[in-house]
Design a protein around this motif. Sequence first.
Motif, PDB file in Angstrom:
ATOM      1  N   PHE A  10      -6.433  17.272 -10.262  1.00 10.82           N
ATOM      2  CA  PHE A  10      -5.721  16.066 -10.685  1.00 10.82           C
ATOM      3  C   PHE A  10      -4.841  16.470 -11.854  1.00 10.82           C
ATOM      4  N   GLN A  11      -3.598  16.018 -11.861  1.00  7.24           N
ATOM      5  CA  GLN A  11      -2.690  16.345 -12.958  1.00  7.24           C
ATOM      6  C   GLN A  11      -2.187  15.087 -13.622  1.00  7.24           C
ATOM      7  N   ARG A  12      -2.029  15.182 -14.956  1.00  5.97           N
ATOM      8  CA  ARG A  12      -1.480  14.078 -15.738  1.00  5.97           C
ATOM      9  C   ARG A  12      -0.622  14.647 -16.842  1.00  5.97           C
ATOM     10  N   THR A  13       0.558  14.060 -17.012  1.00  8.60           N
ATOM     11  CA  THR A  13       1.465  14.471 -18.078  1.00  8.60           C
ATOM     12  C   THR A  13       1.241  13.572 -19.280  1.00  8.60           C
ATOM     13  N   PHE A  14       1.053  14.200 -20.438  1.00  5.80           N
ATOM     14  CA  PHE A  14       0.808  13.485 -21.690  1.00  5.80           C
ATOM     15  C   PHE A  14       2.084  13.528 -22.521  1.00  5.80           C
ATOM     16  N   ASN A  15       2.816  12.412 -22.564  1.00  7.87           N
ATOM     17  CA  ASN A  15       4.094  12.354 -23.276  1.00  7.87           C
ATOM     18  C   ASN A  15       3.956  11.900 -24.721  1.00  7.87           C
ATOM     19  N   ALA A  16       3.021  11.028 -24.983  1.00  6.74           N
ATOM     20  CA  ALA A  16       2.881  10.449 -26.326  1.00  6.74           C
ATOM     21  C   ALA A  16       1.856  11.225 -27.145  1.00  6.74           C
ATOM     22  N   ALA A  17       2.119  11.307 -28.447  1.00  5.70           N
ATOM     23  CA  ALA A  17       1.159  11.943 -29.351  1.00  5.70           C
ATOM     24  C   ALA A  17      -0.065  11.047 -29.500  1.00  5.70           C
ATOM     25  N   GLY A  18      -1.216  11.670 -29.711  1.00  6.13           N
ATOM     26  CA  GLY A  18      -2.436  10.906 -29.926  1.00  6.13           C
ATOM     27  C   GLY A  18      -3.644  11.630 -29.378  1.00  6.13           C
ATOM     28  N   SER A  19      -4.766  10.961 -29.463  1.00  5.83           N
ATOM     29  CA  SER A  19      -6.033  11.484 -28.974  1.00  5.83           C
ATOM     30  C   SER A  19      -6.445  10.651 -27.763  1.00  5.83           C
ATOM     31  N   GLY A  49       0.824  -1.209   0.000  1.00  9.68           N
ATOM     32  CA  GLY A  49       0.000   0.000   0.000  1.00  9.68           C
ATOM     33  C   GLY A  49       0.852   1.252   0.000  1.00  9.68           C
ATOM     34  N   SER A  50       1.973   1.236   0.707  1.00  4.84           N
ATOM     35  CA  SER A  50       2.861   2.403   0.738  1.00  4.84           C
ATOM     36  C   SER A  50       3.498   2.645  -0.617  1.00  4.84           C
ATOM     37  N   LEU A  51       3.863   1.574  -1.310  1.00  9.36           N
ATOM     38  CA  LEU A  51       4.477   1.724  -2.625  1.00  9.36           C
ATOM     39  C   LEU A  51       3.489   2.179  -3.685  1.00  9.36           C
ATOM     40  N   ALA A  52       2.215   1.896  -3.507  1.00 10.25           N
ATOM     41  CA  ALA A  52       1.220   2.272  -4.511  1.00 10.25           C
ATOM     42  C   ALA A  52       1.248   3.767  -4.769  1.00 10.25           C
ATOM     43  N   GLY A  53       1.524   4.563  -3.743  1.00 14.61           N
ATOM     44  CA  GLY A  53       1.599   6.008  -3.916  1.00 14.61           C
ATOM     45  C   GLY A  53       2.727   6.427  -4.840  1.00 14.61           C
ATOM     46  N   CYS A  54       3.772   5.613  -4.957  1.00 13.42           N
ATOM     47  CA  CYS A  54       4.901   5.938  -5.821  1.00 13.42           C
ATOM     48  C   CYS A  54       4.522   5.870  -7.293  1.00 13.42           C
ATOM     49  N   PHE A  55       3.461   5.147  -7.623  1.00 12.07           N
ATOM     50  CA  PHE A  55       3.084   4.953  -9.012  1.00 12.07           C
ATOM     51  C   PHE A  55       1.810   5.710  -9.368  1.00 12.07           C
ATOM     52  N   SER A  56       1.427   6.643  -8.530  1.00 11.24           N
ATOM     53  CA  SER A  56       0.212   7.413  -8.765  1.00 11.24           C
ATOM     54  C   SER A  56       0.382   8.349  -9.952  1.00 11.24           C
ATOM     55  N   GLU A  57      -0.737   8.661 -10.620  1.00  9.60           N
ATOM     56  CA  GLU A  57      -0.720   9.628 -11.709  1.00  9.60           C
ATOM     57  C   GLU A  57      -0.607  11.049 -11.176  1.00  9.60           C
ATOM     58  N   THR A  72     -15.000  12.611 -11.767  1.00  7.65           N
ATOM     59  CA  THR A  72     -13.710  11.980 -12.051  1.00  7.65           C
ATOM     60  C   THR A  72     -13.227  12.420 -13.426  1.00  7.65           C
ATOM     61  N   SER A  73     -11.955  12.209 -13.670  1.00 10.03           N
ATOM     62  CA  SER A  73     -11.382  12.267 -15.014  1.00 10.03           C
ATOM     63  C   SER A  73     -10.842  10.862 -15.248  1.00 10.03           C
ATOM     64  N   THR A  74     -11.527  10.118 -16.123  1.00  7.10           N
ATOM     65  CA  THR A  74     -11.198   8.714 -16.328  1.00  7.10           C
ATOM     66  C   THR A  74     -10.992   8.453 -17.806  1.00  7.10           C
ATOM     67  N   VAL A 122      -6.187   4.319 -19.231  1.00  9.17           N
ATOM     68  CA  VAL A 122      -4.814   4.798 -19.044  1.00  9.17           C
ATOM     69  C   VAL A 122      -4.657   5.549 -17.723  1.00  9.17           C
ATOM     70  N   TRP A 123      -5.685   6.277 -17.288  1.00 10.20           N
ATOM     71  CA  TRP A 123      -5.639   6.973 -16.015  1.00 10.20           C
ATOM     72  C   TRP A 123      -7.037   7.042 -15.416  1.00 10.20           C
ATOM     73  N   ASP A 124      -7.056   7.267 -14.123  1.00  6.41           N
ATOM     74  CA  ASP A 124      -8.296   7.508 -13.396  1.00  6.41           C
ATOM     75  C   ASP A 124      -7.953   8.404 -12.215  1.00  6.41           C
ATOM     76  N   SER A 125      -8.553   9.554 -12.169  1.00  5.18           N
ATOM     77  CA  SER A 125      -8.256  10.521 -11.118  1.00  5.18           C
ATOM     78  C   SER A 125      -8.754  10.081  -9.751  1.00  5.18           C
ATOM     79  N   GLY A 126      -9.687   9.152  -9.727  1.00  8.06           N
ATOM     80  CA  GLY A 126     -10.378   8.894  -8.478  1.00  8.06           C
ATOM     81  C   GLY A 126     -11.371  10.024  -8.247  1.00  8.06           C
TER      82      GLY A 126
END
Length: 127
Positions: free
Chosen positions: A100-109, A21-29, A81-83, A88-92
């Motif tokens: 809620f912030q998300r970085t979009f690295n790849a091109a696409g829609s 559970g503690s590590l899950a925060g490391c992979f949050s969006e 939510t933003s889902t 690919v992501w879910d803000s909760g």
Amino acid sequence: MNLRAAYSFSCAAFALAVATGSLAGCFSERVAGSNPPAGDLCEGTPANVIQIRNFAFVQQSLQVSPGTTVTFVNCDTETHTSTSDAGVWDSGALTPGSTFQRTFNAAGSFPFHCTPHPSMKGTVVVG
């Protein structure tokens, strides 16, 4: 299994659950650090911000360059939510005033929706 072995196993399983559970925060969006106050993001149309108001995403379609961080801000009085439609992501749950912030690295829609209100839809276009 005797009582002592069962107790040891239970303690080890609990420790593993806590560590996982503690590590899950490391992979949050969510982006670490302080987000701008939601009130500021609910004024006007700030760059790279998608506002949630009146059961709609404002801007419904946002165009950004690769590597851009997009902020979703709930300016409404209900939880949303933003889902990602593709999972690919879910803000909760975004309560009123939350971001809620998300970085979009790849091109696409990247189409998205609000889980509790599926008629709310939007798209981030990266190109």
